[in-house]
Write a protein that holds these residues in place. Structure first.
Motif, PDB file in Angstrom:
ATOM      1  N   VAL A 171      47.895  37.382  37.659  1.00 24.72           N
ATOM      2  CA  VAL A 171      47.743  38.107  36.393  1.00 24.72           C
ATOM      3  C   VAL A 171      47.448  37.086  35.298  1.00 24.72           C
ATOM      4  CG1 VAL A 171      48.888  39.581  34.710  1.00 24.72           C
ATOM      5  CG2 VAL A 171      49.274  39.950  37.147  1.00 24.72           C
ATOM      6  N   LEU A 172      46.534  37.441  34.405  1.00 25.14           N
ATOM      7  CA  LEU A 172      46.144  36.540  33.320  1.00 25.14           C
ATOM      8  C   LEU A 172      46.638  37.109  32.001  1.00 25.14           C
ATOM      9  CD1 LEU A 172      44.501  33.923  32.823  1.00 25.14           C
ATOM     10  CD2 LEU A 172      42.533  35.383  32.338  1.00 25.14           C
ATOM     11  N   GLU A 173      47.370  36.296  31.254  1.00 29.06           N
ATOM     12  CA  GLU A 173      47.926  36.754  29.979  1.00 29.06           C
ATOM     13  C   GLU A 173      46.858  36.809  28.890  1.00 29.06           C
ATOM     14  OE1 GLU A 173      50.882  37.933  29.485  1.00 29.06           O
ATOM     15  OE2 GLU A 173      51.561  37.541  31.536  1.00 29.06           O
ATOM     16  N   ARG A 174      46.044  35.750  28.801  1.00 31.66           N
ATOM     17  CA  ARG A 174      45.032  35.678  27.747  1.00 31.66           C
ATOM     18  C   ARG A 174      43.689  35.257  28.336  1.00 31.66           C
ATOM     19  NH1 ARG A 174      47.106  31.492  23.535  1.00 31.66           N
ATOM     20  NH2 ARG A 174      47.234  30.310  25.507  1.00 31.66           N
ATOM     21  N   ARG A 175      42.632  35.823  27.796  1.00 35.90           N
ATOM     22  CA  ARG A 175      41.285  35.475  28.257  1.00 35.90           C
ATOM     23  C   ARG A 175      41.013  33.997  28.041  1.00 35.90           C
ATOM     24  NH1 ARG A 175      37.412  33.762  30.137  1.00 35.90           N
ATOM     25  NH2 ARG A 175      35.232  34.375  29.883  1.00 35.90           N
ATOM     26  N   ALA A 176      41.513  33.442  26.960  1.00 37.55           N
ATOM     27  CA  ALA A 176      41.247  32.042  26.631  1.00 37.55           C
ATOM     28  C   ALA A 176      41.846  31.081  27.650  1.00 37.55           C
ATOM     29  CB  ALA A 176      41.782  31.723  25.233  1.00 37.55           C
ATOM     30  N   ASP A 177      42.837  31.538  28.439  1.00 34.77           N
ATOM     31  CA  ASP A 177      43.461  30.655  29.423  1.00 34.77           C
ATOM     32  C   ASP A 177      42.504  30.291  30.550  1.00 34.77           C
ATOM     33  OD1 ASP A 177      45.763  30.736  27.951  1.00 34.77           O
ATOM     34  OD2 ASP A 177      46.709  32.305  29.145  1.00 34.77           O
ATOM     35  N   ARG A 178      41.487  31.124  30.805  1.00 32.60           N
ATOM     36  CA  ARG A 178      40.474  30.816  31.814  1.00 32.60           C
ATOM     37  C   ARG A 178      39.095  31.106  31.243  1.00 32.60           C
ATOM     38  NH1 ARG A 178      41.763  29.507  37.040  1.00 32.60           N
ATOM     39  NH2 ARG A 178      39.620  28.777  36.889  1.00 32.60           N
ATOM     40  N   ALA A 179      38.773  30.376  30.189  1.00 33.92           N
ATOM     41  CA  ALA A 179      37.476  30.569  29.526  1.00 33.92           C
ATOM     42  C   ALA A 179      36.313  30.151  30.423  1.00 33.92           C
ATOM     43  CB  ALA A 179      37.443  29.768  28.227  1.00 33.92           C
ATOM     44  N   ASP A 180      36.597  29.433  31.517  1.00 33.79           N
ATOM     45  CA  ASP A 180      35.542  28.981  32.416  1.00 33.79           C
ATOM     46  C   ASP A 180      35.059  30.080  33.366  1.00 33.79           C
ATOM     47  OD1 ASP A 180      38.227  28.736  33.461  1.00 33.79           O
ATOM     48  OD2 ASP A 180      37.324  27.865  35.259  1.00 33.79           O
ATOM     49  N   LEU A 181      35.780  31.197  33.426  1.00 36.52           N
ATOM     50  CA  LEU A 181      35.429  32.254  34.373  1.00 36.52           C
ATOM     51  C   LEU A 181      34.777  33.433  33.659  1.00 36.52           C
ATOM     52  CD1 LEU A 181      38.595  32.348  36.675  1.00 36.52           C
ATOM     53  CD2 LEU A 181      36.409  31.195  37.089  1.00 36.52           C
ATOM     54  N   PRO A 182      33.801  34.070  34.290  1.00 45.73           N
ATOM     55  CA  PRO A 182      33.181  35.264  33.686  1.00 45.73           C
ATOM     56  C   PRO A 182      34.112  36.468  33.765  1.00 45.73           C
ATOM     57  CG  PRO A 182      32.277  34.867  35.865  1.00 45.73           C
ATOM     58  CD  PRO A 182      33.169  33.696  35.567  1.00 45.73           C
ATOM     59  N   VAL A 183      33.767  37.515  33.014  1.00 44.05           N
ATOM     60  CA  VAL A 183      34.599  38.720  32.938  1.00 44.05           C
ATOM     61  C   VAL A 183      33.802  39.915  33.432  1.00 44.05           C
ATOM     62  CG1 VAL A 183      35.944  40.224  31.418  1.00 44.05           C
ATOM     63  CG2 VAL A 183      35.832  37.765  30.959  1.00 44.05           C
ATOM     64  N   ILE A 184      34.478  40.759  34.198  1.00 45.65           N
ATOM     65  CA  ILE A 184      33.916  42.057  34.569  1.00 45.65           C
ATOM     66  C   ILE A 184      34.906  43.126  34.150  1.00 45.65           C
ATOM     67  CG2 ILE A 184      32.540  41.197  36.495  1.00 45.65           C
ATOM     68  CD1 ILE A 184      34.727  42.154  38.389  1.00 45.65           C
ATOM     69  N   ALA A 185      34.412  44.330  33.946  1.00 47.60           N
ATOM     70  CA  ALA A 185      35.273  45.442  33.531  1.00 47.60           C
ATOM     71  C   ALA A 185      34.726  46.730  34.143  1.00 47.60           C
ATOM     72  CB  ALA A 185      35.316  45.540  31.994  1.00 47.60           C
ATOM     73  N   GLY A 186      35.533  47.770  34.029  1.00 47.02           N
ATOM     74  CA  GLY A 186      35.102  49.068  34.519  1.00 47.02           C
ATOM     75  C   GLY A 186      35.754  49.452  35.830  1.00 47.02           C
ATOM     76  N   GLU A 187      35.821  50.747  36.070  1.00 49.39           N
ATOM     77  CA  GLU A 187      36.419  51.273  37.293  1.00 49.39           C
ATOM     78  C   GLU A 187      35.566  50.880  38.501  1.00 49.39           C
ATOM     79  OE1 GLU A 187      39.469  53.218  39.236  1.00 49.39           O
ATOM     80  OE2 GLU A 187      39.245  52.864  37.070  1.00 49.39           O
ATOM     81  N   GLY A 188      36.233  50.329  39.513  1.00 44.43           N
ATOM     82  CA  GLY A 188      35.541  49.937  40.739  1.00 44.43           C
ATOM     83  C   GLY A 188      34.868  48.581  40.681  1.00 44.43           C
ATOM     84  N   ALA A 189      35.000  47.871  39.556  1.00 42.69           N
ATOM     85  CA  ALA A 189      34.342  46.560  39.446  1.00 42.69           C
ATOM     86  C   ALA A 189      34.920  45.548  40.425  1.00 42.69           C
ATOM     87  CB  ALA A 189      34.468  46.042  38.013  1.00 42.69           C
ATOM     88  N   SER A 190      36.202  45.676  40.729  1.00 38.35           N
ATOM     89  CA  SER A 190      36.837  44.713  41.636  1.00 38.35           C
ATOM     90  C   SER A 190      36.332  44.841  43.063  1.00 38.35           C
ATOM     91  CB  SER A 190      38.358  44.907  41.609  1.00 38.35           C
ATOM     92  OG  SER A 190      38.713  46.212  42.035  1.00 38.35           O
ATOM     93  N   GLU A 191      35.672  45.956  43.399  1.00 35.91           N
ATOM     94  CA  GLU A 191      35.186  46.167  44.754  1.00 35.91           C
ATOM     95  C   GLU A 191      33.839  45.483  44.998  1.00 35.91           C
ATOM     96  OE1 GLU A 191      37.132  47.671  46.875  1.00 35.91           O
ATOM     97  OE2 GLU A 191      38.608  48.104  45.300  1.00 35.91           O
ATOM     98  N   VAL A 192      33.150  45.079  43.946  1.00 33.28           N
ATOM     99  CA  VAL A 192      31.803  44.493  44.097  1.00 33.28           C
ATOM    100  C   VAL A 192      31.724  43.180  43.327  1.00 33.28           C
ATOM    101  CG1 VAL A 192      30.464  46.547  44.672  1.00 33.28           C
ATOM    102  CG2 VAL A 192      31.105  46.135  42.303  1.00 33.28           C
ATOM    103  N   VAL A 193      32.716  42.337  43.494  1.00 35.99           N
ATOM    104  CA  VAL A 193      32.752  41.051  42.799  1.00 35.99           C
ATOM    105  C   VAL A 193      31.574  40.182  43.214  1.00 35.99           C
ATOM    106  CG1 VAL A 193      34.048  38.906  42.561  1.00 35.99           C
ATOM    107  CG2 VAL A 193      35.232  41.090  42.425  1.00 35.99           C
ATOM    108  N   GLN A 194      31.234  40.193  44.492  1.00 32.91           N
ATOM    109  CA  GLN A 194      30.148  39.348  44.970  1.00 32.91           C
ATOM    110  C   GLN A 194      28.829  39.711  44.296  1.00 32.91           C
ATOM    111  OE1 GLN A 194      30.701  36.758  47.205  1.00 32.91           O
ATOM    112  NE2 GLN A 194      28.611  36.188  46.654  1.00 32.91           N
ATOM    113  N   GLN A 195      28.581  41.009  44.121  1.00 35.96           N
ATOM    114  CA  GLN A 195      27.353  41.442  43.455  1.00 35.96           C
ATOM    115  C   GLN A 195      27.337  41.005  41.996  1.00 35.96           C
ATOM    116  OE1 GLN A 195      26.637  45.671  42.468  1.00 35.96           O
ATOM    117  NE2 GLN A 195      24.749  45.511  43.679  1.00 35.96           N
ATOM    118  N   ALA A 196      28.480  41.099  41.336  1.00 38.33           N
ATOM    119  CA  ALA A 196      28.565  40.668  39.940  1.00 38.33           C
ATOM    120  C   ALA A 196      28.265  39.183  39.803  1.00 38.33           C
ATOM    121  CB  ALA A 196      29.956  40.989  39.391  1.00 38.33           C
TER     122      ALA A 196
END
Length: 296
Positions: A171-196
């Protein structure tokens, strides 16, 4: 003469009796001899043991004796585990492993269920695989393969770190803690991480402008830029569609224009949606043109 003949008439027949004959025939059978010589003594011994062990106090005493004997063997120094070693993990994860196992050492290796311990360690989000074994010297060795965060998912429960397979790492508390990683959002986004991640790789020329990817209706992606502009990609072959938008931007500096949405869902009819200010300016410009036409 009579007495002599009477004696001869009462002389015993030397031939064996019927039962004696049958017994002799049975005795010649190997199986029968084996039963008499081995089976019957064994049966008598077994009957004696059953009679002896039928007493509850004797059963309890014998059970205690065997338990003490087993414990004396299991607790020999060469079978005692004194140290736990956790390898292949960060300090925080190593501490989580120690907490979840909660093994009170020293402990006999016979009291350790290594398979159950392995499954318990692998139940941690950050652990992909675990190997648990007892090494010589009384060392409980746990070797881990830690999951590597690849992306941040903004879901209903907040921010979560996901690996390439979409499995939660932490779990990530703040976005700034991992500014090196991209962000995805939306329902079902976690199922297609490779495509993102593949889309983000294609968007390399504008990677610094990307705020994140939003999954829409669990079927397609919107690429969101830091200016608020959105590239609305199709559900089918989103990669080539993104390449097309990037080519337009290269040729006409598309993202520098007053455009809010670039809709490429229909490859045959791409659409640009302008901002309110741009629409107002366009209306004013059209109004000026109309006035000139009336004056003429």
């Amino acid at each position: 003469m009579r007495s002599l003949s009477s004696r001869k008439s009462f002389r015993r027949d030397p031939a064996p009796s019927r039962w004696s004959y049958r017994f002799q025939r049975l005795w010649l059978t190997p199986t029968f001899r084996q039963v008499v010589r081995v089976g019957m003594p064994s049966l008598l011994v077994l009957a004696g043991l059953v009679a002896y062990l039928s007493d509850a106090d004797r059963q309890r005493a014998i059970g205690d004796a065997f338990a003490d004997m087993r414990r004396s063997v299991e607790e020999r120094p060469e079978f005692m585990v004194k140290v736990m070693s956790v390898g292949g993990a960060s300090d925080a994860l190593a501490q989580d492993v120690r907490d979840v196992l909660a093994v009170d050492l020293p402990l006999s290796s016979f009291d350790l269920d290594l398979e159950s311990m392995r499954k318990e360690v692998e139940s941690l989000d950050a652990v992909e695989r675990a190997e648990v074994r007892v090494r010589s010297g009384g060392i409980l060795q746990i070797r881990l393969q830690e999951r590597v965060p690849a992306i941040i998912w903004r879901g209903a429960d907040g921010l979560e770190l996901l690996d390439l397979g979409g499995h939660r790492v932490d779990v990530l508390e703040r976005r700034a803690d991992r500014a090196d990683l991209p962000v995805i959002a939306g329902e079902g986004a976690s199922e297609v991480v490779q495509q993102a991640l593949e889309l983000l790789e294609r968007a390399g020329p504008i990677r610094s402008k990307i705020r994140g990817l939003v999954r829409v209706s669990e079927t397609r992606w919107d690429l969101v830029l830091d200016s608020g502009q959105r590239i609305m990609l199709p559900s089918d072959r989103p990669g080539p569609a993104l390449d097309r938008v990037l080519a337009w931007n290269e040729a006409q500096d598309l993202f520098a224009r007053d455009v809010t949405h670039i809709d490429i869902r229909n490859a045959q009819r791409p659409t640009l949606r302008m901002s309110a200010n741009a629409v107002q300016s366009l209306k004013e410009l059209q109004g000026i043109v109309v006035k000139k036409d009336v004056a003429e």
